[in-house]
Design an enzyme around this catalytic site. Structure first.
Site, PDB file in Angstrom:
ATOM      1  N   GLU B 259       0.879  -1.170   0.000  1.00 62.44           N
ATOM      2  CA  GLU B 259       0.000   0.000   0.000  1.00 62.44           C
ATOM      3  C   GLU B 259       0.910   1.211   0.000  1.00 62.44           C
ATOM      4  OE1 GLU B 259      -2.602   0.676   3.495  1.00 62.44           O
ATOM      5  OE2 GLU B 259      -2.287   2.728   2.799  1.00 62.44           O
ATOM      6  N   CYS B 296      -2.577   7.947   5.152  1.00 62.17           N
ATOM      7  CA  CYS B 296      -2.661   7.538   3.746  1.00 62.17           C
ATOM      8  C   CYS B 296      -3.980   7.971   3.128  1.00 62.17           C
ATOM      9  CB  CYS B 296      -2.475   6.026   3.615  1.00 62.17           C
ATOM     10  SG  CYS B 296      -3.540   5.084   4.709  1.00 62.17           S
TER      11      CYS B 296
END
Lengths: 490, 490
Positions: B259, B296
């Site tokens: 990720e 994020c």
């Protein structure tokens, strides 16, 4: 002259062309197939990309109708396909019917899956609906245009309308098929049926293209194009590995599911052989030789106890394998590779190669058994590699510890078979678990050939059997290779 | 001097060592951490490999107890972790409690999943039990030892016992964690809790190791070792991409779930702003600046209608962003990257950068808004790249066609938010579907920060947000990154 199937019609821009080969007559077929031009490749990619929006938004029910319409179109041209299928593969009409039905059933299974049980929307479970928390709805959507490379040993069931194409279309992903150059006309006929079905069910014609080429150039261009979002491949290890290398050069990583063959070891335990030598040698002789052993699940390595029962089993198996009819192989390239690999394996061990007698007839595979010991297997990295064709390697073993070492030494496989008594099954759970780490399917007292197409199948396995052990190439779960989730919050 | 956590104890073989940094005090912490020696790395790999057999065969119920024991151990040392967590990250104690609870809840969710709903065995549905067909039972097993790289912005919830480790342990996969070098002592304390829990629940001590290094050498060795069967990573695009390049050099391909961040665009439609300018500007100002925007899912790009409402919204948002408190960033490297990237984005467009006033304090992020137009966005490949920190790019647009072009131009993202009225929602389904092709989660009238850990979450998205859009890093579905199926026939 046959052209490339793009945007619902046929395009004839190419210059290079090639022909297929009739292995039973040992001569080239007379039809010519144009290799896709750069412009045609671009149109196929562009139309796949453009059609994705509407295709991905179509209902599963509507996609189900598309699959059923493909069934109807295929049935209509069944006789025509049969003739070409046999001419381009050397496979029998009996085999054609089996594979045709398998192909039809696979389409119907996915059609039913889409209408009945495909969880397009996964809502929250009631216990999670705390009102203070955001509400989430998870939906599966297609991943994008999928590139499919069909296999030559299943000109229907794993080719143009094989498992990869069917699962991708079911997921709402446009498909570009690179037709297998051994069976271009079979592929063309099937492609034509797909195009007709797309037109009759009112989908965008860009959701399916089929391109032809007998070189590696086309694959290289397609796999590196940014509009391709996933790849399905069925074939040899060298072919799959070449695609893996190409895909690793992309800027954007995309999923490749390559099924690359397997030696499908068979582990025979002492007890079972005591009474059933005849039965099992007959069943396995057929599994090794049927259709020239050209199956990804053909049993290729047998671990046999080195006692009198074991030796008798091997004698019987060898005798029956040689007695079985020989079959024409799919193509001279496959036949030549088979002949070469038999010799290679013999050189890799100090074994005895027992081959069917008689003159070498072009493309006619002479079935063979190679008898060696578990030591030569453990001391070699390549002895266990697949020999595609009617061949099996016999390895005598003495102890359970040797079997454990053999399993440790084993590469990833699609399947393993175990022949054992109920008591042996209970007493060897440690070995069976160890084995499960190397394979995708374990068959107890049965042959690995004949992969059932159903919801529960898993046709995959650790590398080098496939490139991603988490997915299956057969059964409805194979759709998950080509879907991803999106959550809608609030 | 802190050592490496291997086989249930601590090893002190290394020679090189490093220290962490306290960003609030702008100085190195005094503790030293030994980098793993080659021999220690080998022992960690070997013990992960050896312990896999028994761990994979353990019942989900027993693994559930392991996760709950880790919870108990963590709660016992909560105060101690809190102190070190703040010292090594600059994050507040308030934030510590939020993240600690999230970590605990994540462990409990997986523990409950393992006992309640984890489908370890999938038998055939009744309608398939035609007695003439072979019987198939599908079982999920762990894929093998998993290598985990934790993130520095979640020193607990995405680090040593973060989502990757928890889902891998739940799947029955041994884990080797490469501790994040910014928070080695936090990692060490958590690693110690895991080791204790493993010992108390009688698992093989090889199922967990934690190795330390502040260079890239350790990652290189681990990721290329054949005993590692999957990799989980959370971090920057450059970090994830470097791992992707290393993994592509392996002979055996293995799954990497990386990720790698996201700009999390927010699409504001005209209607909603008419009455709720104040509400939304407040909510988003906090979402941009909280904890220095080091998430994020921080909203990083806003598409705003170029009318008086839109301009008023931007004025309010800018004002409130500047009024919000400033926070210390995790590390000087992150602070320096933030300062540099703000300037880079300004250079990439002809925009206006509005920054918090005042002297530059080391590690203290000065939040900023950069105002530009959709044209500059469409003409640049890099303007849309993530700026990790309290920063947002405002892009004015005039027409729906411009928004469609912007979505086409957008890289893959973890999330996108849409602010619109019910009528606009109905009238923009085409845009919303287009957007769903670029993201893993769409938030209607809400902020993207605050990812719920639950069964239904999908935290992922197309590349470059992650390396495989088919999987999620958060929620129980994340276990499927580390499992594969085996079918038992007959």
């Amino acid at each position: 002259m046959f052209g490339n199937q793009i945007l619902g019609s046929v395009s004839y821009q190419g210059i290079r062309h090639f022909s297929s080969f009739d292995p039973t007559k040992n001569r080239e077929n007379s039809e010519h197939f144009l290799c896709a031009s750069d412009e045609e490749i671009e149109i196929a990619l562009q139309s796949a990309s453009i059609s994705f929006d509407s295709f991905a938004q179509s209902t599963p029910q509507k996609r189900s109708l598309l699959l059923l319409q493909i069934v109807a179109e295929l049935i209509e041209i069944q006789e025509n396909i049969k003739h070409i299928y046999c001419k381009e593969s050397g496979l029998s009409t009996d085999r054609f019917f089996i594979e045709f039905n398998r192909t039809i059933n696979q389409l119907r299974l996915f059609a039913s899956f889409l209408t009945n049980s495909y969880l397009e929307i996964q809502s929250e479970t009631p216990e999670n609906t705390d009102l203070s928390l955001p509400k989430l709805i998870k939906k599966r959507i297609g991943i994008g245009p999928v590139l499919v490379f069909g296999a030559s040993n299943f000109p229907l069931a794993y080719s143009t309308i094989g498992g990869d194409t069917v699962s991708a279309l079911a997921a709402g992903c446009p498909v570009i098929v690179k037709a297998h150059p051994f069976q271009p006309e079979t592929s063309y006929l099937v492609g034509n049926a797909i195009q007709k079905a797309i037109s009759k069910t009112d989908f965008h014609p860009g959701i399916f293209s089929q391109l032809f080429d007998d070189s590696y150039d086309l694959a290289k261009i397609l796999i590196q194009d940014s509009r391709v979002k996933a790849v399905g491949f069925t074939g040899s290890f060298s072919g799959g590995n070449a695609l893996l290398e190409l895909i690793n050069k992309r800027e954007e990583p995309i999923p490749l599911f390559a099924e690359m063959g397997s030696s499908n070891p068979v582990f025979i335990f002492p007890e079972l052989l005591k009474e059933k030598l005849d039965k099992w040698s007959t069943i396995f002789a057929k599994s090794i030789t049927n259709d020239a052993g050209q199956f990804c699940t053909k049993p290729g390595i047998f671990f046999v106890p080195t006692n009198s029962d074991g030796r008798e089993f091997v004698d019987l198996l060898t005798k029956k394998v040689l007695e079985e009819p020989s079959f024409t192989m799919l193509h001279p390239k496959i036949f030549n590779a088979f002949e070469a690999k038999k010799r290679e394996r013999l050189e890799e061990c100090s074994g005895e190669l027992i081959e069917k007698k008689g003159d070498l007839v072009p493309c006619m595979a002479k079935q063979a058994i190679l008898i060696s010991s578990i030591e030569s297997f453990l001391n070699s990295k390549s002895l266990q590699k697949e020999v595609f064709g009617p061949f099996a390697l016999i390895l005598y073993y003495s102890t359970k510890a040797e079997l454990a070492s053999a399993i440790d030494h084993l590469d990833g496989q699609l399947t393993a078979s175990i022949l054992l008594s109920d008591e042996e099954f209970v007493n060897n759970q440690d070995l069976i678990f160890k084995l499960s780490q190397k394979v995708g399917r374990i068959i107890k007292n049965g042959v690995p050939t004949g992969v059932r197409v159903c919801d529960n199948m898993h046709h995959g396995g650790p590398f080098p059997a496939t490139t991603d052990s988490r997915f299956t190439a057969v059964g409805t779960d194979s759709i998950h290779r080509f879907t991803r989730s999106v959550v809608f919050q609030n």
